[in-house]
Design a protein around this motif. Structure first.
Motif, short mmCIF file in Angstrom:
data_model
loop_
_atom_site.label_atom_id
_atom_site.label_comp_id
_atom_site.label_asym_id
_atom_site.label_seq_id
_atom_site.Cartn_x
_atom_site.Cartn_y
_atom_site.Cartn_z
N ILE A 145 0.83 -1.27 0.06
CA ILE A 145 0.19 -0.35 0.13
C ILE A 145 0.74 1.25 0.04
CG2 ILE A 145 -1.78 -1.02 1.16
CD1 ILE A 145 -0.84 0.13 3.51
N THR A 146 0.34 2.37 -0.28
CA THR A 146 1.04 3.61 -0.17
C THR A 146 1.67 4.01 1.28
OG1 THR A 146 -0.63 4.70 -1.44
CG2 THR A 146 1.05 6.14 -0.33
N ASN A 147 1.14 3.54 2.32
CA ASN A 147 1.86 3.55 3.46
C ASN A 147 2.86 2.58 3.74
OD1 ASN A 147 2.47 4.00 6.29
ND2 ASN A 147 0.48 3.51 7.02
N LYS A 148 4.25 2.93 3.90
CA LYS A 148 5.03 2.05 4.05
C LYS A 148 5.22 1.46 5.42
CE LYS A 148 8.21 4.12 0.41
NZ LYS A 148 9.51 4.66 0.28
N ASP A 149 4.67 2.18 6.31
CA ASP A 149 4.70 1.58 7.83
C ASP A 149 3.73 0.59 7.95
OD1 ASP A 149 5.01 1.13 10.28
OD2 ASP A 149 4.33 2.94 11.06
N THR A 150 3.74 -0.79 7.70
CA THR A 150 2.88 -1.96 7.58
C THR A 150 3.22 -2.95 8.79
OG1 THR A 150 3.94 -2.89 5.93
CG2 THR A 150 2.29 -1.15 5.18
N GLU A 151 3.79 -2.72 9.93
CA GLU A 151 4.09 -3.54 10.71
C GLU A 151 2.96 -3.92 11.56
OE1 GLU A 151 6.83 -5.48 11.14
OE2 GLU A 151 7.68 -4.66 9.35
N ASN A 152 2.20 -2.75 12.20
CA ASN A 152 1.05 -3.00 12.78
C ASN A 152 0.00 -2.10 12.16
OD1 ASN A 152 1.98 -4.53 15.24
ND2 ASN A 152 3.43 -3.31 15.22
N LEU A 153 -0.82 -2.85 11.39
CA LEU A 153 -2.01 -1.91 10.77
C LEU A 153 -3.24 -1.70 11.71
CD1 LEU A 153 -2.06 -4.03 7.31
CD2 LEU A 153 -1.06 -1.90 7.66
N ARG A 154 -3.84 -0.66 11.39
CA ARG A 154 -5.05 -0.19 12.44
C ARG A 154 -5.93 -1.45 12.34
NH1 ARG A 154 -3.91 4.44 9.47
NH2 ARG A 154 -2.99 6.05 10.55
N SER A 155 -6.15 -2.06 11.38
CA SER A 155 -7.21 -3.11 11.09
C SER A 155 -6.58 -4.11 10.13
CB SER A 155 -8.65 -2.55 10.48
OG SER A 155 -8.19 -2.11 9.36
N PRO A 156 -6.91 -5.52 10.59
CA PRO A 156 -6.17 -6.64 9.86
C PRO A 156 -6.62 -6.74 8.47
CG PRO A 156 -7.90 -7.39 11.26
CD PRO A 156 -7.84 -5.88 11.46
N VAL A 157 -5.82 -7.15 7.35
CA VAL A 157 -6.20 -7.49 6.17
C VAL A 157 -6.51 -8.93 5.88
CG1 VAL A 157 -5.16 -7.29 3.81
CG2 VAL A 157 -4.37 -5.65 5.39
N THR A 158 -7.61 -9.01 5.13
CA THR A 158 -8.30 -10.36 4.72
C THR A 158 -7.83 -10.88 3.56
OG1 THR A 158 -9.97 -9.83 6.43
CG2 THR A 158 -10.22 -11.60 4.85
N PHE A 159 -7.17 -12.07 3.61
CA PHE A 159 -6.94 -12.77 2.12
C PHE A 159 -7.77 -14.17 1.93
CE2 PHE A 159 -3.20 -10.43 3.67
CZ PHE A 159 -2.77 -9.77 2.45
N VAL A 160 -8.19 -14.09 0.76
CA VAL A 160 -8.82 -15.60 0.29
C VAL A 160 -7.91 -16.15 -0.55
CG1 VAL A 160 -11.03 -16.62 -0.21
CG2 VAL A 160 -11.08 -14.40 1.19
N PHE A 161 -7.48 -17.27 -0.33
CA PHE A 161 -6.74 -17.96 -1.26
C PHE A 161 -7.57 -19.25 -1.57
CE2 PHE A 161 -3.70 -15.82 1.57
CZ PHE A 161 -2.82 -15.41 0.68
N GLN A 162 -7.47 -19.45 -3.18
CA GLN A 162 -7.94 -20.74 -3.69
C GLN A 162 -6.82 -21.62 -4.18
OE1 GLN A 162 -11.05 -20.67 -4.27
NE2 GLN A 162 -11.65 -18.85 -3.36
N HIS A 163 -7.16 -23.01 -3.71
CA HIS A 163 -6.09 -24.03 -4.00
C HIS A 163 -6.96 -25.20 -4.28
CE1 HIS A 163 -7.46 -25.27 0.06
NE2 HIS A 163 -7.09 -24.09 0.50
N SER A 164 -6.26 -26.12 -5.02
CA SER A 164 -6.72 -27.17 -5.72
C SER A 164 -6.56 -28.52 -4.62
CB SER A 164 -6.00 -27.75 -6.84
OG SER A 164 -4.84 -27.82 -6.92
N VAL A 165 -5.61 -28.48 -3.70
CA VAL A 165 -5.36 -29.68 -2.82
C VAL A 165 -6.22 -29.60 -1.57
CG1 VAL A 165 -3.81 -30.57 -1.40
CG2 VAL A 165 -2.96 -29.59 -3.48
N THR A 166 -6.77 -30.53 -1.47
CA THR A 166 -7.64 -30.53 -0.06
C THR A 166 -7.04 -31.21 1.07
OG1 THR A 166 -9.70 -30.81 -1.47
CG2 THR A 166 -10.02 -31.59 0.90
N PRO A 167 -6.84 -30.45 2.34
CA PRO A 167 -5.98 -31.02 3.17
C PRO A 167 -7.00 -32.27 4.14
CG PRO A 167 -6.49 -28.48 3.40
CD PRO A 167 -7.41 -29.02 2.44
#
Length: 584
Positions: free
Chosen positions: A362-384
């Motif tokens: 993101i534009t802000n380089k200080d990303t060690e402790n964000l004010r709110s968490p970032v959410t990621f959704v990963f798609q994968h073909s292998v079922t655990p």
């Protein structure tokens, strides 16, 4: 009587000489006694004029008091002039004016109350009333204005103190240096190509430059040359530096992009999504084929920056060949849970990357402790599988120049057969990693013996329970104890044979594990009662004592036999509920 009339003569003489004397004299004396900004009421009282007040109030009798100005614009009851207007106090009064950045529509510069308010916003940008530098663009705001750098320009370092006095410079191509101590012709050729892009960079060609950056990175990963022959430790050092360098360049040149959404692809499958937008309060979502990122605006903005902000998501499918063998480091809490779950069985771990390696910036380089968490959704073909655990990981630089996958600050919120949702409190290089835990495999012969033995035990326990239940001639305290023991063992063995591998549903698995825990504990408790009854019977062979033992055992055996295991299981489930129903 003569004396009485003689005493009235002085008063009559005064009235004859000065018919209005006493009243005029009192009025003159009152005028001399009342302080400034007041008027006379009578011979002993003064009144403050409107807009003034004394310590005693509007009316006072003390000749030493004075009237002072009332601040109608201040507390306790300030005058309200309306929206976008300010109250101005005067000596003995007040008036209203439009606030800075506003002007009256009616033409009257001052007014007295809210009903006369006609203030409206002044467009300083169109009227030329701004002080923006010629390297900036004036943007009107309600009651004021802001100076933003023009597209392709950025604030000069150290001059972003006041937005009204911002001075900007044209965006330049960031410096990208090669990692020290690494000898690779493929990497050198790649960095030379990047330098060529930097020399030809201009804000007008920013779209082409970003597309060329993505394509050059894809070509390097598709034909890595001597990069793949480097030792693993050097690969784990070079490749993350490659991503972090690309992230830094993209963050810099993307500031020259206009407002909007952009997507770039390479022939090798690399995908870059960029979102450039002005300040807002809505969430930002970037969607790609295999990945989705969601974050809030307050986590994006740089402190003091009021211009456009950039959010980027870069997916690099070919990166797994270099980072798949990198070590995994779990945080302390997750490691403790893992060892408790697989206590005595865990032999070794191996892991694979389920998803593409992504880089989020993101534009802000200080990303060690964000004010709110970032959410990621990963798609994968292998079922655990049942002995495989999914981790949300990020790349952590090591002190020796290499690095490892780490889980601190990232956690799994949900996982399905083909997708995993992660949340992280910082930004870096991310992936979804699946760890496989090798557990001691049972010998097939031992498995056959176990099932045959338990089946035979079930048959014998069933016959024993029917005997104790139906043969009334032998029923006593001892047979009652043995009947409960047989029932508990029968149910425990039956549940073990039919449901020990039912791990596909976590809730069902937890119920089965808790039931097995309770039934086997109850079996041991009934064994204890059987042994206690046998010991007391052997020690007290008299008939009287034996009858007392039977009465005691009849009263205590059911609360102890079924109550004690229930208490133990309840305490265990309350303190460590996650250990019921594990994948093993």
């Amino acid at each position: 009587m003569r004396k009485k009339y003689l005493s009235l003569l002085p008063g009559l003489l005064v009235l004859l000489l000065f018919p209005m004397g006493p009243t005029a004299q009192n009025s003159k004396a009152c005028a001399l006694q009342c302080p400034p900004n007041s008027s006379c009421v009578n011979g002993t009282t003064c009144r403050c004029t409107p807009g003034f007040i004394s310590v005693s109030g509007e009316i006072f009798t003390d000749p030493l008091e004075s009237c002072y100005d009332i601040n109608e614009c201040g507390p306790p009851s300030p005058v309200y002039c309306g929206i976008s207007a300010d109250c101005q106090n005067l000596e003995g009064g007040y008036y209203c004016t439009c606030s800075p950045g506003y002007e009256p529509v009616s033409g009257a510069t001052i007014f007295r109350n809210e009903s006369e308010n006609t203030c409206r916003d002044v467009d300083e940008c169109s009227s030329g009333q701004h002080q923006c530098h010629n390297s900036t663009v004036c943007v009107n705001t309600v009651g004021s204005y802001r100076c933003h750098c023009r597209q392709g320009w950025e604030p000069k370092p150290g001059l972003w103190y006041k937005q009204m006095n911002t001075i900007c410079k044209e965006i330049s191509f960031p410096t990208w240096t090669a990692p020290s101590g690494i000898k690779s012709q493929a990497l050198s050729h790649f960095l030379n190509r990047i330098q060529d892009l930097g020399r030809n960079f201009s804000s007008a060609s920013v779209l082409n430059t970003v597309g060329d950056l993505v394509q050059e990175t894809g070509d390097l990963l598709e034909t890595p040359g001597d990069l793949k022959t480097l030792p693993f430790s050097e690969q784990h050092f070079v490749v993350p530096n490659l991503l972090f360098g690309l992230e830094n360049v993209l963050r810099g040149v993307s500031k020259a992009l206009p407002k909007g959404s952009f997507t770039f692809n390479s022939s090798a499958g690399i995908e870059l999504s960029l979102e450039v937008q002005a300040p807002s309060y809505r969430n930002i979502t970037l969607i790609q084929k295999q990945t989705k990122m969601m974050l809030t605006w307050d986590a994006v903005r740089d402190s003091g920056d009021s211009g456009l902000a950039v959010v980027g998501l870069l997916s690099t499918p070919g990166m797994d060949r270099f980072l798949a063998e990198a070590p995994l480091v779990l945080d302390a809490e997750e490691l403790t849970t893992l060892h408790e779950t697989h206590r005595g069985l865990l032999q070794e771990t191996s892991h694979i990357l389920l998803s593409d390696v992504i880089s989020a910036f993101i534009t802000n380089k200080d990303t060690e402790n964000l004010r709110s968490p970032v959410t990621f959704v990963f798609q994968h073909s292998v079922t655990p599988g049942p002995r495989e655990k999914v981790h949300c990981v990020y790349w952590e630089h090591g002190q020796n120049g290499s690095g490892h996958w780490d889980t601190r600050g990232c956690w799994v919120t949900s996982t399905r057969d083909n997708s995993t949702t992660c949340q992280c409190s910082h930004l870096s290089i991310f992936a979804v990693l699946m760890a496989h835990y090798s557990v001691q495999e049972e010998d097939s012969a031992l498995t056959v013996i176990t099932y045959m033995g338990l089946s035979l035990s079930l048959l014998c326990l069933l016959l024993a329970a029917l005997t104790f239940l139906l043969c009334k001639a032998i029923q006593n305290t001892s047979t009652s104890l043995h009947l409960q023991l047989s029932l508990c063992l029968f149910l425990a063995h039956l549940l073990f044979l039919t449901a020990i591998d039912r791990t596909e549903s976590k809730v069902l698995c937890a119920i089965i594990a808790g039931a097995l825990h309770y039934l086997y504990l109850a079996s041991f408790t009934w064994m204890l009662l059987v042994g206690l009854h046998l010991f007391l019977s052997a020690r007290n062979l008299t008939v009287v004592n034996y009858s007392g033992i039977n009465r005691f055992m009849k009263k205590a055996m059911f609360p102890v036999g079924y109550g004690v295991p229930a208490v133990i299981v309840a305490i265990s489930a309350a303190s460590r509920p996650h250990l019921y129903g594990t994948s093993t």
